[in-house]
Design an enzyme around this catalytic site. Structure first.
Site, PDB file in Angstrom:
ATOM      1  N   CYS A 148      43.936  32.195  42.139  1.00  0.00           N
ATOM      2  CA  CYS A 148      43.667  33.559  41.667  1.00  0.00           C
ATOM      3  C   CYS A 148      42.702  34.251  42.616  1.00  0.00           C
ATOM      4  O   CYS A 148      41.647  33.724  42.934  1.00  0.00           O
ATOM      5  CB  CYS A 148      43.005  33.560  40.293  1.00  0.00           C
ATOM      6  SG  CYS A 148      43.907  32.707  39.038  1.00  0.00           S
ATOM      7  N   CYS A 205      37.538  39.969  44.738  1.00  0.00           N
ATOM      8  CA  CYS A 205      38.958  39.651  44.943  1.00  0.00           C
ATOM      9  C   CYS A 205      39.346  39.822  46.410  1.00  0.00           C
ATOM     10  O   CYS A 205      39.029  40.837  47.030  1.00  0.00           O
ATOM     11  CB  CYS A 205      39.827  40.555  44.075  1.00  0.00           C
ATOM     12  SG  CYS A 205      41.590  40.241  44.252  1.00  0.00           S
ATOM     13  N   CYS A 253      45.894  46.284  47.390  1.00  0.00           N
ATOM     14  CA  CYS A 253      45.468  46.812  46.090  1.00  0.00           C
ATOM     15  C   CYS A 253      44.421  47.877  46.336  1.00  0.00           C
ATOM     16  O   CYS A 253      43.617  47.768  47.256  1.00  0.00           O
ATOM     17  CB  CYS A 253      44.882  45.698  45.228  1.00  0.00           C
ATOM     18  SG  CYS A 253      44.554  46.204  43.519  1.00  0.00           S
ATOM     19  N   CYS A 296      53.975  33.390  39.959  1.00  0.00           N
ATOM     20  CA  CYS A 296      52.980  34.462  40.020  1.00  0.00           C
ATOM     21  C   CYS A 296      53.427  35.444  41.101  1.00  0.00           C
ATOM     22  O   CYS A 296      53.530  35.079  42.273  1.00  0.00           O
ATOM     23  CB  CYS A 296      51.618  33.853  40.353  1.00  0.00           C
ATOM     24  SG  CYS A 296      50.318  35.083  40.571  1.00  0.00           S
ATOM     25  N   GLU A 315      52.594  37.855  48.978  1.00  0.00           N
ATOM     26  CA  GLU A 315      52.561  36.441  48.640  1.00  0.00           C
ATOM     27  C   GLU A 315      53.019  36.221  47.205  1.00  0.00           C
ATOM     28  O   GLU A 315      52.763  37.040  46.318  1.00  0.00           O
ATOM     29  CB  GLU A 315      51.149  35.893  48.854  1.00  0.00           C
ATOM     30  CG  GLU A 315      50.731  36.067  50.307  1.00  0.00           C
ATOM     31  CD  GLU A 315      49.407  35.417  50.677  1.00  0.00           C
ATOM     32  OE1 GLU A 315      49.184  35.245  51.874  1.00  0.00           O
ATOM     33  OE2 GLU A 315      48.599  35.074  49.784  1.00  0.00           O
ATOM     34  N   CYS A 321      38.155  45.536  43.461  1.00  0.00           N
ATOM     35  CA  CYS A 321      37.303  44.646  42.662  1.00  0.00           C
ATOM     36  C   CYS A 321      36.455  43.798  43.611  1.00  0.00           C
ATOM     37  O   CYS A 321      36.941  43.295  44.628  1.00  0.00           O
ATOM     38  CB  CYS A 321      38.148  43.757  41.755  1.00  0.00           C
ATOM     39  SG  CYS A 321      39.067  44.708  40.520  1.00  0.00           S
TER      40      CYS A 321
HETATM   41  N1  SAH Z   1      45.274  43.726  39.312  1.00  0.00           N
HETATM   42  C1  SAH Z   1      45.632  42.875  38.209  1.00  0.00           C
HETATM   43  C2  SAH Z   1      46.436  41.702  38.661  1.00  0.00           C
HETATM   44  C3  SAH Z   1      45.663  40.674  39.455  1.00  0.00           C
HETATM   45  S1  SAH Z   1      45.654  39.242  38.506  1.00  0.00           S
HETATM   46  C4  SAH Z   1      44.398  42.476  37.458  1.00  0.00           C
HETATM   47  O1  SAH Z   1      43.317  42.833  37.904  1.00  0.00           O
HETATM   48  O2  SAH Z   1      44.484  41.880  36.404  1.00  0.00           O
HETATM   49  C5  SAH Z   1      44.612  38.225  39.310  1.00  0.00           C
HETATM   50  C6  SAH Z   1      43.518  37.713  38.392  1.00  0.00           C
HETATM   51  O3  SAH Z   1      42.624  36.949  39.195  1.00  0.00           O
HETATM   52  C7  SAH Z   1      42.702  38.843  37.813  1.00  0.00           C
HETATM   53  O4  SAH Z   1      42.209  38.488  36.547  1.00  0.00           O
HETATM   54  C8  SAH Z   1      41.578  38.925  38.787  1.00  0.00           C
HETATM   55  O5  SAH Z   1      40.471  39.605  38.266  1.00  0.00           O
HETATM   56  C9  SAH Z   1      41.317  37.473  39.067  1.00  0.00           C
HETATM   57  N2  SAH Z   1      40.609  37.247  40.314  1.00  0.00           N
HETATM   58  C10 SAH Z   1      40.522  38.080  41.361  1.00  0.00           C
HETATM   59  N3  SAH Z   1      39.782  37.527  42.339  1.00  0.00           N
HETATM   60  C11 SAH Z   1      39.418  36.309  41.893  1.00  0.00           C
HETATM   61  C12 SAH Z   1      38.676  35.237  42.477  1.00  0.00           C
HETATM   62  N4  SAH Z   1      38.210  35.311  43.704  1.00  0.00           N
HETATM   63  N5  SAH Z   1      38.509  34.124  41.737  1.00  0.00           N
HETATM   64  C13 SAH Z   1      39.029  34.028  40.498  1.00  0.00           C
HETATM   65  N6  SAH Z   1      39.746  34.982  39.908  1.00  0.00           N
HETATM   66  C14 SAH Z   1      39.933  36.130  40.599  1.00  0.00           C
END
Ligand code: SAH
Length: 357
Positions: free
Chosen positions: A337, A116, A109, A102, A89, A113
């Site tokens: 995000c 996410c 991944c 983006c 996406e 986390c």
């Molecule tokens: N793997 C990289 C790139 C992903 S960026 C990283 O971790 O930075 C996506 C951003 O959105 C990251 O800061 C991630 O932690 C955040 N994110 C992930 N899940 C989310 C959610 N459910 N709500 C808000 N932010 C989230």
């Protein structure tokens, strides 16, 4: 060979292998990236003979747009199918003063986390440089055509889609160079942001590859909590991560690291945690992006309330750290995000070892 993923040096090499002079790369590169031409025969200044030889050995091919979703706030999400059937996406976020794309760097991944949506999909594989640049190409040229070709569309690129870009530097590196190249997409390095969950040794390598803007997904002010949210923290705890951040900006006094912090109700959003975060970041040139948590099916987390987020922000501001609450964009089309899922074939949740060398 898909030429879309070769940076200028790579394209020069490729031309050499075809016994062609280096200037051919200078001709072909802007045809692909600036004019959006994928057919060698339409590259009028390279000559018919070379176009034919290229057609036998190479191609300029793009992911296929499966669906395009448009949110009421103007955010667009594309689901793109790759040649092996996986889907990724890409999200386009128009704003008053900029248009941000983006992009994804991996299919799924491996970092797992806790909050996410991409993590739930598991990990399939790294994207190639051509697949990474293909996202920029598709967005730029699709939207430019709709605007009757009126100038460049994308002003900023963020590696904040699916995947951990610093676990795919081999392909992310050339992709960044193509995005920065004056004959490519011509973005300045400040307008390209790589976001990482904290792959410490590769933060230094990113600086060598291309010193673009760096964002770090922090999400907690202490190791105990961060490890529960971002398991990679076990391997690279906060102190080491911040040390790498200091090195990243050391030679460039005007620069700051952006720290991302998803606001999770009752988990990381207390005033004490805000004060701890402010203390932690005192010694790093930092700005903070608070991201109201974006829910997705099956998650155990909830978004902090607006008043809690405001109070958290005010504590950080009072301590002198530039802090912003990221406006939620694209929520209605699951483009916000942490909501990107794509279609990951053969999920290998958590069993993929994370090799960092
Ligand atoms: N793997 C990289 C790139 C992903 S960026 C990283 O971790 O930075 C996506 C951003 O959105 C990251 O800061 C991630 O932690 C955040 N994110 C992930 N899940 C989310 C959610 N459910 N709500 C808000 N932010 C989230």
């Amino acid at each position: 060979m898909n030429l879309l993923g070769l940076d200028r040096a790579g394209l020069v090499d490729f031309m050499r292998q075809m016994s062609e002079p280096a200037f051919r790369a200078q001709q072909i590169f802007p045809w692909m990236h600036q004019r959006g031409v994928t057919n060698f025969a339409a590259m009028t200044n390279i000559g018919k003979a070379l176009a034919e030889r290229l057609g036998e050995r190479a191609r300029v091919s793009l992911p296929e747009i499966v669906t395009e979703h448009l949110s009421m706030d103007g955010t667009r999400k594309w689901v793109l199918r790759l040649e092996d059937g996986n889907a990724i996406e890409t999200v386009f976020i128009p704003e008053v003063d900029r248009n941000t794309l983006c992009i994804s760097s991996q299919v799924g991944c491996a970092l797992d986390c806790a909050f996410c949506a991409t993590a739930q999909e598991g990990f399939n594989r790294n994207l190639t440089a051509a697949e990474i640049v293909g996202q920029v190409w598709l967005a730029e040229h699709t939207l430019r055509q709709r605007q009757d070709g009126a100038g460049r569309v994308i002003t900023n690129v963020v590696f904040m889609g699916m995947g951990e870009p610093l676990l795919n530097l081999k392909e992310v590196g050339p992709a960044i160079r193509i995005i920065l190249d004056d004959l490519g997409y011509g973005l300045s390095r400040r307008r390209v942001t790589v976001s990482t969950a904290g792959v410490v040794p590769h933060i230094d390598r990113l600086h060598e590859e291309a010193p673009v803007s760096l964002a770090v997904s922090l999400h907690a002010p202490d190791d105990a909590l961060r490890t529960t949210l971002v398991p990679l923290n076990k391997k690279y705890p906060i102190a080491e991560l911040l040390e790498a951040c200091r090195r990243y900006v050391a030679r460039d006094p005007r620069r700051r690291i952006t720290f991302e912090y998803a606001m999770l109700a009752g988990v990381n959003d207390s005033p004490d945690q805000a004060r701890a975060l402010a203390r932690l970041l005192r010694t790093v040139p930092a700005k903070i992006n608070l991201i109201p948590f974006n829910p997705f099916p099956g998650t155990r987390f909830e978004r902090s309330t607006d008043s809690v987020i405001d109070a958290f922000r005010d504590i950080l501001l009072a301590s002198g750290i530039v802090t912003m609450t990221r406006r939620t964009r694209g929520d209605s089309i699951r483009a916000a995000c942490g909501q990107l899922a794509g279609v990951v074939k053969e999920r290998t949740r958590r069993v993929v070892p994370i090799h960092v060398s």
